[in-house]
Design a protein around this motif. Structure first.
Motif, PDB file in Angstrom:
ATOM      1  N   THR A 108      -7.106 -13.082   7.360  1.00 21.07           N
ATOM      2  CA  THR A 108      -6.207 -13.588   8.409  1.00 21.07           C
ATOM      3  C   THR A 108      -5.222 -12.516   8.860  1.00 21.07           C
ATOM      4  O   THR A 108      -4.807 -12.496  10.010  1.00 21.07           O
ATOM      5  CB  THR A 108      -5.424 -14.810   7.919  1.00 21.07           C
ATOM      6  N   HIS A 109      -4.810 -11.668   7.947  1.00 24.30           N
ATOM      7  CA  HIS A 109      -3.904 -10.558   8.253  1.00 24.30           C
ATOM      8  C   HIS A 109      -3.878  -9.635   7.037  1.00 24.30           C
ATOM      9  O   HIS A 109      -4.553  -9.900   6.038  1.00 24.30           O
ATOM     10  CB  HIS A 109      -2.513 -11.027   8.671  1.00 24.30           C
ATOM     11  N   PHE A 110      -3.129  -8.558   7.143  1.00 21.54           N
ATOM     12  CA  PHE A 110      -3.270  -7.495   6.140  1.00 21.54           C
ATOM     13  C   PHE A 110      -2.154  -7.483   5.087  1.00 21.54           C
ATOM     14  O   PHE A 110      -2.086  -6.553   4.289  1.00 21.54           O
ATOM     15  CB  PHE A 110      -3.334  -6.129   6.833  1.00 21.54           C
ATOM     16  N   HIS A 111      -1.292  -8.467   5.063  1.00 20.70           N
ATOM     17  CA  HIS A 111      -0.261  -8.490   4.027  1.00 20.70           C
ATOM     18  C   HIS A 111      -0.908  -8.497   2.643  1.00 20.70           C
ATOM     19  O   HIS A 111      -1.987  -9.074   2.439  1.00 20.70           O
ATOM     20  CB  HIS A 111       0.643  -9.716   4.189  1.00 20.70           C
ATOM     21  N   ALA A 112      -0.208  -7.858   1.716  1.00 19.36           N
ATOM     22  CA  ALA A 112      -0.796  -7.633   0.393  1.00 19.36           C
ATOM     23  C   ALA A 112      -1.165  -8.932  -0.320  1.00 19.36           C
ATOM     24  O   ALA A 112      -2.153  -8.982  -1.053  1.00 19.36           O
ATOM     25  CB  ALA A 112       0.172  -6.814  -0.469  1.00 19.36           C
ATOM     26  N   ASP A 113      -0.393  -9.997  -0.092  1.00 11.66           N
ATOM     27  CA  ASP A 113      -0.701 -11.243  -0.807  1.00 11.66           C
ATOM     28  C   ASP A 113      -1.950 -11.935  -0.253  1.00 11.66           C
ATOM     29  O   ASP A 113      -2.341 -12.990  -0.751  1.00 11.66           O
ATOM     30  CB  ASP A 113       0.503 -12.196  -0.842  1.00 11.66           C
ATOM     31  N   HIS A 114      -2.580 -11.321   0.758  1.00 14.83           N
ATOM     32  CA  HIS A 114      -3.843 -11.845   1.302  1.00 14.83           C
ATOM     33  C   HIS A 114      -4.998 -10.857   1.136  1.00 14.83           C
ATOM     34  O   HIS A 114      -6.136 -11.193   1.447  1.00 14.83           O
ATOM     35  CB  HIS A 114      -3.668 -12.215   2.778  1.00 14.83           C
ATOM     36  N   THR A 115      -4.696  -9.660   0.661  1.00 14.64           N
ATOM     37  CA  THR A 115      -5.734  -8.622   0.582  1.00 14.64           C
ATOM     38  C   THR A 115      -5.778  -7.899  -0.770  1.00 14.64           C
ATOM     39  O   THR A 115      -6.661  -7.079  -0.995  1.00 14.64           O
ATOM     40  CB  THR A 115      -5.504  -7.553   1.674  1.00 14.64           C
ATOM     41  N   GLY A 131      -3.745 -19.364   7.922  1.00 16.28           N
ATOM     42  CA  GLY A 131      -3.183 -18.122   7.400  1.00 16.28           C
ATOM     43  C   GLY A 131      -1.668 -18.270   7.380  1.00 16.28           C
ATOM     44  O   GLY A 131      -1.144 -19.388   7.336  1.00 16.28           O
ATOM     45  N   ASP A 132      -0.954 -17.154   7.389  1.00 21.55           N
ATOM     46  CA  ASP A 132       0.499 -17.238   7.479  1.00 21.55           C
ATOM     47  C   ASP A 132       0.877 -17.371   8.949  1.00 21.55           C
ATOM     48  O   ASP A 132       0.336 -16.671   9.813  1.00 21.55           O
ATOM     49  CB  ASP A 132       1.148 -15.979   6.898  1.00 21.55           C
ATOM     50  N   THR A 133       1.830 -18.252   9.224  1.00 27.27           N
ATOM     51  CA  THR A 133       2.240 -18.451  10.617  1.00 27.27           C
ATOM     52  C   THR A 133       3.634 -19.052  10.682  1.00 27.27           C
ATOM     53  O   THR A 133       4.076 -19.706   9.738  1.00 27.27           O
ATOM     54  CB  THR A 133       1.247 -19.380  11.351  1.00 27.27           C
ATOM     55  N   PRO A 185       1.910 -16.563  15.158  1.00 23.82           N
ATOM     56  CA  PRO A 185       3.094 -15.704  15.031  1.00 23.82           C
ATOM     57  C   PRO A 185       3.455 -15.410  13.580  1.00 23.82           C
ATOM     58  O   PRO A 185       4.064 -16.224  12.897  1.00 23.82           O
ATOM     59  CB  PRO A 185       4.195 -16.539  15.711  1.00 23.82           C
ATOM     60  N   HIS A 186       3.028 -14.249  13.110  1.00 23.86           N
ATOM     61  CA  HIS A 186       3.370 -13.834  11.740  1.00 23.86           C
ATOM     62  C   HIS A 186       3.395 -12.317  11.723  1.00 23.86           C
ATOM     63  O   HIS A 186       4.347 -11.712  12.199  1.00 23.86           O
ATOM     64  CB  HIS A 186       2.381 -14.438  10.740  1.00 23.86           C
ATOM     65  N   ALA A 187       2.361 -11.652  11.233  1.00 21.91           N
ATOM     66  CA  ALA A 187       2.225 -10.197  11.386  1.00 21.91           C
ATOM     67  C   ALA A 187       1.596  -9.929  12.759  1.00 21.91           C
ATOM     68  O   ALA A 187       0.988 -10.826  13.354  1.00 21.91           O
ATOM     69  CB  ALA A 187       1.340  -9.651  10.271  1.00 21.91           C
TER      70      ALA A 187
END
Ligand SMILES: [Zn+2]
Ligand SMILES: [Zn+2]
Length: 254
Positions: A59-66, A163-165, A142-144
């Motif tokens: 969903t995005h590249f933040h560390a808690d997702h990758t 994802g995060d939003t 709207p997040h990263a």
């Protein structure tokens, strides 16, 4: 279609929730959405076969997702005999290929040599067929800067993963008609920020989207001290639950 929340936590270490990961299975297609720290361990603990995952979507590249991507690739290379040679499809926003290249630089050839990787970068509004009967579509949230939400649909069923939003009415409209809406529920009102959701905002999104089931995930510890169910119910009177690591749901297909 089968849904399992593998990790329902965040960047805040938790004794019960590893970081973000969700598995959607339909037949031979096994899609892992996000791969935060602890996801690979948790799959092993839950008895989920991590060897046969066919697709990974970010969903995005933040560390808690990758964070666990490298662990997953190393597990396929060094954690099974014989090593995996089945190709893996990685779906993600623009920048996904660069992220994988950087992981390979950091961790060496073992990261991607054994397993052929097909990267499919998709933008908001794009969709990709994962199989003849399963499709994934992205929408901006709207997040990263790169953040997308995903709709995974096939054979009469549709799961939307935020994802995060932050709060976004257009995202809520996009989710209308889904069977399951998996929303992040990060923060209580007193810690609210534009790039994450509070329980009341989850209720407001669900009031627009009207999912058959609202499944909340991605809880920073302070939000679990408030009456999440009560605050969501101020806006949404449908079925809802707090997901946990290992929560599973079978969706009858048509
Ligand atoms: Zn997150
Ligand atoms: Zn994030």
């Amino acid at each position: 279609m089968h849904l399992c929340t593998i990790g329902t936590g965040t960047a805040a270490p938790s004794p019960t929730r590893v970081q973000s990961a969700t598995l959607i299975t339909q037949g031979e297609t096994r899609l892992l959405v996000d791969c935060g720290s602890g996801a690979v361990f948790r799959m092993a603990q839950l008895g989920i076969d991590w060897r046969t995952i066919t697709h990974v979507a970010l969903t995005h590249f933040h560390a808690d997702h990758t964070n666990d991507l490298a662990n997953l690739f190393f597990a396929w290379r060094y954690g099974m005999l014989p090593p995996r040679t089945t190709p893996i499809d990685v779906v993600g926003p623009v920048g996904t290929a660069v992220l994988l290249d950087r992981l390979a630089l950091a961790f060496g050839a073992g990261l991607r040599d054994a397993v052929p990787i097909q990267v499919r970068e998709i933008g908001p509004g794009d969709s990709v067929a994962l199989s003849p009967t399963l499709e994934i579509e992205a929408a901006t949230v709207p997040h990263a800067p790169e953040s997308v939400a995903y709709s995974v649909a096939g054979q009469g069923r549709r799961v939307v993963i935020s994802g995060d939003t932050g709060f976004d009415a257009a995202f809520a409209e996009w989710a209308v008609g889904c069977d399951v809406l998996q929303l992040e529920c990060s923060l209580p009102d007193q810690l609210a920020i534009p790039t994450h959701l509070t329980p009341r905002q989850c209720g407001a999104i669900a009031a627009i989207a009207r999912p058959a089931l609202l499944a909340l995930t991605h809880f920073y510890p302070p939000v679990e001290d408030v009456d999440i169910e009560g605050q969501v119910a101020e806006g949404f009177d449908g079925r809802m639950l707090r997901a946990f690591d290992g929560w599973m749901l079978d969706l009858q297909e048509t």
